[in-house]
Enzyme design. Structure first.
Site, mmCIF file in Angstrom:
data_model
loop_
_atom_site.group_PDB
_atom_site.id
_atom_site.type_symbol
_atom_site.label_atom_id
_atom_site.label_comp_id
_atom_site.label_asym_id
_atom_site.label_seq_id
_atom_site.Cartn_x
_atom_site.Cartn_y
_atom_site.Cartn_z
ATOM 1 N N ASP A 74 32.253 27.761 43.917
ATOM 2 C CA ASP A 74 32.746 26.607 44.001
ATOM 3 C C ASP A 74 33.118 26.234 45.391
ATOM 4 O O ASP A 74 33.789 26.892 46.134
ATOM 5 C CB ASP A 74 33.664 26.400 42.945
ATOM 6 C CG ASP A 74 33.908 25.032 42.546
ATOM 7 O OD1 ASP A 74 33.059 24.223 43.072
ATOM 8 O OD2 ASP A 74 34.814 24.685 41.776
ATOM 9 N N HIS A 115 25.544 22.893 50.746
ATOM 10 C CA HIS A 115 24.787 23.833 49.705
ATOM 11 C C HIS A 115 24.021 24.736 50.712
ATOM 12 O O HIS A 115 23.682 25.968 50.564
ATOM 13 C CB HIS A 115 23.760 23.019 49.149
ATOM 14 C CG HIS A 115 24.716 22.178 48.037
ATOM 15 N ND1 HIS A 115 25.549 22.705 47.294
ATOM 16 C CD2 HIS A 115 24.511 20.988 47.619
ATOM 17 C CE1 HIS A 115 25.994 21.907 46.392
ATOM 18 N NE2 HIS A 115 25.539 20.628 46.585
ATOM 19 N N LEU A 163 21.806 47.845 44.401
ATOM 20 C CA LEU A 163 22.494 46.665 43.947
ATOM 21 C C LEU A 163 21.699 45.728 42.920
ATOM 22 O O LEU A 163 20.470 45.459 43.394
ATOM 23 C CB LEU A 163 23.309 45.667 44.725
ATOM 24 C CG LEU A 163 23.740 44.158 44.480
ATOM 25 C CD1 LEU A 163 25.053 44.357 43.590
ATOM 26 C CD2 LEU A 163 24.192 43.252 45.568
#
Length: 228
Positions: free
Chosen positions: A15, A32, A126
């Site tokens: 956020d 962004h 991962l």
């Protein structure tokens, strides 16, 4: 940082991109872009230190209500990110996965997503999970519909096997940046016993160092899972 007590699954509500840009007099789209770069940085670091699963809240079912220009930009940025990141994923032995309802995305984006999944399916490090057009309530309802369609008994095990996150362990650490202190419809079922971490840091400014400080705190918490 104790390598023997790492969280297996970290999830992050990323956020603050828009606020980061506003503070600097930039366009929200600039925020962004910066946030997408941070995804790469944090993902690589998680792979390096031995985290097994990293789930990132990239686009929610509620994000469609944002201005069309911003939504269109986010979709284009996602498509661009996936095409550019395949080298990073391969270099770091990272498997790519998505959760959410992909049916609302264009065929072009769905193809890019599926290609990225296919090209990284053999990686063993991962697992990076992007939540795209994701909402936890929607996920649970879709899982229940699948159970109904397949005449499955209502049970915890059957529900979990029909969630988007089937075969993924529960969340150990839930992180939210930018000072907000809510889950915003993200992994409600999977966070049943997660340890929560909130920071005022905006996502583009979140660092490897702050992540490691949170992991240190996590390792000093006592997790009882409802017991004594």
């Amino acid at each position: 940082m104790n390598q023997n007590n790492l969280p297996k699954h970290i999830s992050i509500i990323m956020d603050g991109n828009g606020r980061w840009a506003k503070i600097r007099g930039l366009k929200r789209t600039d925020g962004h872009k910066k946030g997408a770069n941070k995804v790469r940085e944090i993902t690589e670091h998680c792979a390096k230190i031995g985290i097994k699963y990293l789930t990132l809240y990239a686009f929610s079912t509620e994000n469609w209500s944002r201005p069309k220009l911003e939504v269109d930009f986010l979709i284009k940025l996602l498509n661009k990110y996936l095409k550019e990141e395949i080298k990073t994923l391969q270099k770091n032995n990272i498997k790519f996965r998505v959760i959410g309802d992909m049916s609302k995305f264009s065929k072009k984006l769905q193809e890019t997503i599926n290609q990225t999944i296919e090209q990284t399916k053999s990686n063993t490090g991962l697992t990076q999970i992007l939540a795209l057009n994701y909402g936890s309530q929607d996920e649970i309802l879709r899982a229940m519909q699948k159970m109904k369609d397949n005449n499955l008994e209502i049970s915890k095990e059957n529900l979990e096997q029909n969630l988007d996150t089937q075969d993924v362990p529960y969340v150990d650490m839930m992180i939210r940046t930018s000072g907000e202190m809510r889950l915003s419809n993200f992994l409600l079922w999977q966070c049943a016993y997660a340890e929560f971490f909130f920071t005022q840091t905006l996502w583009p400014d979140f660092s490897d160092q702050e992540l490691e400080l949170m992991i240190d705190q996590y390792q000093n918490r006592e997790r009882r899972f409802g017991g004594i």
